[in-house]
Motif scaffolding. Structure first.
Motif, short mmCIF file in Angstrom:
data_model
loop_
_atom_site.label_atom_id
_atom_site.label_comp_id
_atom_site.label_asym_id
_atom_site.label_seq_id
_atom_site.Cartn_x
_atom_site.Cartn_y
_atom_site.Cartn_z
N ALA A 4 23.92 145.28 -23.88
CA ALA A 4 24.95 146.05 -24.59
C ALA A 4 25.44 145.28 -25.82
CB ALA A 4 26.10 146.36 -23.65
N ASP A 5 25.52 143.95 -25.69
CA ASP A 5 25.94 143.12 -26.83
C ASP A 5 24.97 143.23 -28.01
OD1 ASP A 5 27.80 142.18 -25.05
OD2 ASP A 5 27.60 140.09 -25.71
N TYR A 6 23.68 143.15 -27.68
CA TYR A 6 22.68 143.22 -28.75
C TYR A 6 22.73 144.59 -29.43
CZ TYR A 6 21.01 139.41 -25.77
OH TYR A 6 20.93 138.29 -24.99
N GLN A 7 22.87 145.61 -28.61
CA GLN A 7 22.89 146.98 -29.15
C GLN A 7 24.10 147.15 -30.08
OE1 GLN A 7 20.38 149.10 -28.86
NE2 GLN A 7 21.46 150.54 -30.20
N GLU A 8 25.23 146.61 -29.66
CA GLU A 8 26.44 146.72 -30.48
C GLU A 8 26.25 146.03 -31.84
OE1 GLU A 8 30.05 145.47 -28.36
OE2 GLU A 8 30.85 144.91 -30.33
N ALA A 9 25.65 144.84 -31.80
CA ALA A 9 25.42 144.12 -33.06
C ALA A 9 24.40 144.86 -33.93
CB ALA A 9 24.93 142.70 -32.77
N LEU A 10 23.40 145.45 -33.27
CA LEU A 10 22.40 146.22 -34.01
C LEU A 10 23.07 147.39 -34.74
CD1 LEU A 10 19.08 146.26 -34.03
CD2 LEU A 10 19.43 148.41 -32.83
N GLU A 11 24.00 148.04 -34.05
CA GLU A 11 24.68 149.18 -34.66
C GLU A 11 25.55 148.74 -35.85
OE1 GLU A 11 26.15 151.44 -31.28
OE2 GLU A 11 24.03 151.74 -30.76
N LYS A 12 26.14 147.56 -35.71
CA LYS A 12 26.92 147.02 -36.84
C LYS A 12 26.03 146.90 -38.09
CE LYS A 12 30.47 144.13 -35.04
NZ LYS A 12 30.68 142.84 -34.41
N LEU A 13 24.84 146.38 -37.88
CA LEU A 13 23.93 146.20 -39.02
C LEU A 13 23.39 147.54 -39.52
CD1 LEU A 13 22.04 143.00 -37.80
CD2 LEU A 13 23.80 143.15 -39.57
N LEU A 14 23.19 148.48 -38.58
CA LEU A 14 22.74 149.82 -38.98
C LEU A 14 23.78 150.47 -39.90
CD1 LEU A 14 21.22 151.34 -35.72
CD2 LEU A 14 20.09 151.22 -37.96
N ASN A 15 25.04 150.29 -39.55
CA ASN A 15 26.12 150.87 -40.35
C ASN A 15 26.20 150.25 -41.74
OD1 ASN A 15 26.85 152.66 -38.39
ND2 ASN A 15 28.33 151.27 -37.44
N LYS A 16 25.66 149.04 -41.86
CA LYS A 16 25.65 148.40 -43.18
C LYS A 16 24.42 148.81 -43.99
CE LYS A 16 28.05 144.09 -42.53
NZ LYS A 16 27.96 142.74 -43.03
N HIS A 17 23.59 149.66 -43.39
CA HIS A 17 22.39 150.17 -44.08
C HIS A 17 21.44 149.06 -44.50
CE1 HIS A 17 24.47 153.93 -43.93
NE2 HIS A 17 25.51 153.37 -44.52
N ILE A 18 21.33 148.04 -43.68
CA ILE A 18 20.35 146.99 -44.02
C ILE A 18 19.21 146.94 -43.00
CG2 ILE A 18 21.84 145.53 -45.47
CD1 ILE A 18 22.49 143.89 -43.02
N LEU A 19 19.20 147.91 -42.09
CA LEU A 19 18.08 148.00 -41.15
C LEU A 19 17.31 149.29 -41.46
CD1 LEU A 19 19.63 147.16 -37.66
CD2 LEU A 19 18.94 145.62 -39.50
N TYR A 20 16.06 149.29 -41.08
CA TYR A 20 15.30 150.54 -41.20
C TYR A 20 14.21 150.60 -40.13
CZ TYR A 20 11.97 147.62 -43.80
OH TYR A 20 11.09 146.64 -44.18
N PRO A 21 13.87 151.83 -39.74
CA PRO A 21 12.81 151.97 -38.73
C PRO A 21 11.43 151.73 -39.34
CG PRO A 21 13.77 154.12 -39.28
CD PRO A 21 14.50 153.11 -40.09
N CYS A 22 10.59 151.10 -38.59
CA CYS A 22 9.22 150.79 -39.07
C CYS A 22 8.23 151.24 -38.01
CB CYS A 22 9.09 149.28 -39.31
SG CYS A 22 7.40 148.70 -39.49
N THR A 23 7.24 152.01 -38.45
CA THR A 23 6.24 152.55 -37.51
C THR A 23 4.91 151.82 -37.62
OG1 THR A 23 5.84 154.21 -39.20
CG2 THR A 23 7.18 154.88 -37.32
N CYS A 24 4.84 150.84 -38.51
CA CYS A 24 3.55 150.16 -38.72
C CYS A 24 3.07 149.52 -37.42
CB CYS A 24 3.69 149.08 -39.79
SG CYS A 24 4.21 149.71 -41.38
N SER A 25 1.78 149.53 -37.25
CA SER A 25 1.25 148.85 -36.07
C SER A 25 0.79 147.46 -36.50
CB SER A 25 0.08 149.63 -35.47
OG SER A 25 -1.00 149.57 -36.36
N ARG A 26 0.70 146.59 -35.55
CA ARG A 26 0.33 145.22 -35.82
C ARG A 26 -0.91 145.10 -36.70
NH1 ARG A 26 1.59 140.15 -33.51
NH2 ARG A 26 3.38 140.45 -32.15
N LYS A 27 -1.87 145.97 -36.42
CA LYS A 27 -3.12 145.81 -37.17
C LYS A 27 -3.02 146.31 -38.61
CE LYS A 27 -5.71 149.78 -35.13
NZ LYS A 27 -4.61 150.66 -35.14
N ASP A 28 -1.96 147.11 -38.93
CA ASP A 28 -1.74 147.51 -40.33
C ASP A 28 -1.21 146.35 -41.15
OD1 ASP A 28 -2.26 150.08 -39.59
OD2 ASP A 28 -0.15 150.68 -39.43
#
Ligand code: GLU
Ligand code: ZN
Length: 290
Positions: free
Chosen positions: A84-108
């Protein structure tokens, strides 16, 4: 309550197997540093990477530390109980718009991530990881043994905080944990030296304190390879713990006198605390087991 001013250190093994000489070496260094400064020494089991965890390894590590007289303060912390702690911190960073989802696979991907998914705002349909945006920022810190260390974050590219399989990345979790536990002195192996700038970057983005860092050499075998499960390093010998501690004090360049070679674990640790001189390891990144 722990006083923020005083020394709080920790040992944070991953339960991927029994402790080998290399991991016990790091444990002893961080223990001696904390105890010689009247500090607290906490034990945290870094068991987030569930696919790599080995059943029974955490208990085995705990028993081994006990056998070697490396007694920690307070209750053992487990990363797996802090999601829950990690998730909360992740959401803090999400709200700052400095995270983004990435779908790339390792081999890409080549070794440094290109920022391919940077402008992807919406949650993708398929599984994705979260990356944090980095730029050409140089992060510097003064390591207590290795001196001034500087890395350009561009050398790593945007790095992952939460993996596609929903496991929080080590770089991220360790920052949240060290902060929650009020760790202000990190003593660990030089194999993690390159990770530190990314962790400092995350501390800055989350407005957290940066602890002091001491990266001790890693033990390598005769071929120069780090002792690890991959190199089939064997679990430490539990039958004569005092001889192992003596050997480790020698590998820590503390020059324990021969006269105490047969001393008890407790006496050896007392000698180690009393005589702890980490500067003997200055500018040393690896040390051979002989
Ligand atoms: N759990 C990490 C490892 O075993 C170490 C964490 C740390 O000291 O920052 O490699
Ligand atoms: Zn991507």
């Amino acid at each position: 309550m722990i006083d923020r001013q005083s020394y709080v250190g920790r040992f944070a093994p991953s339960p991927t197997g029994p402790l080998h000489l290399g991991s016990l070496y790091t444990a002893l260094a961080s223990f001696l540093d904390a105890r010689s400064k009247q500090g607290l020494w906490l034990l945290r089991i870094d068991d987030l990477d569930t696919p790599r965890n080995i059943i029974g390894a955490a208990d085995n590590i705990v028993r081994t530390l006990d056998t070697f007289g490396l007694h920690w303060d307070g209750a053992i912390a487990y990363q797996s109980q802090m999601l829950a702690d990690y998730q909360e911190a992740l959401e803090k960073l999400l709200n700052k718009h400095i995270l983004y989802p990435c779908t790339c696979s390792r081999k890409d991907l080549s070794t440094v991530y290109s920022g391919h998914c940077r402008d992807q705002q919406k949650s993708p349909e398929s599984a994705y990881s979260y990356r944090i945006k980095t730029d050409e920022k140089v992060i510097s810190f003064v390591d207590e043994l290795q001196g001034l260390i500087s890395y350009n974050l561009a050398d790593y590219g945007d790095f992952i905080l939460k993996r596609k399989d929903h496991v929080f990345a080590y770089q991220f979790a360790v920052v949240i944990d060290d902060n929650r536990q009020l760790i202000n002195h990190v003593v660990r192996g030089a194999d993690l030296l390159e990770s530190t700038p990314r962790q400092i970057y995350l501390q800055q983005k989350l407005a957290l304190n940066t602890p002091s860092y001491m990266h001790v050499p890693i033990i390598v075998d005769a071929q120069g390879y780090k002792l690890s499960k991959q190199t089939l390093a064997t679990a430490v010998d539990l039958s004569h713990p005092n001889l192992v501690i003596f050997e480790l004090l020698t590998l820590l360049k503390q020059n324990p006198p021969r006269t105490i070679q047969q001393a008890s674990v407790r006496e050896l640790l007392e000698w180690g605390i009393e005589n702890w001189t980490p500067s003997k390891l200055e500018n040393c990144l690896s040390i051979s087991q002989r």
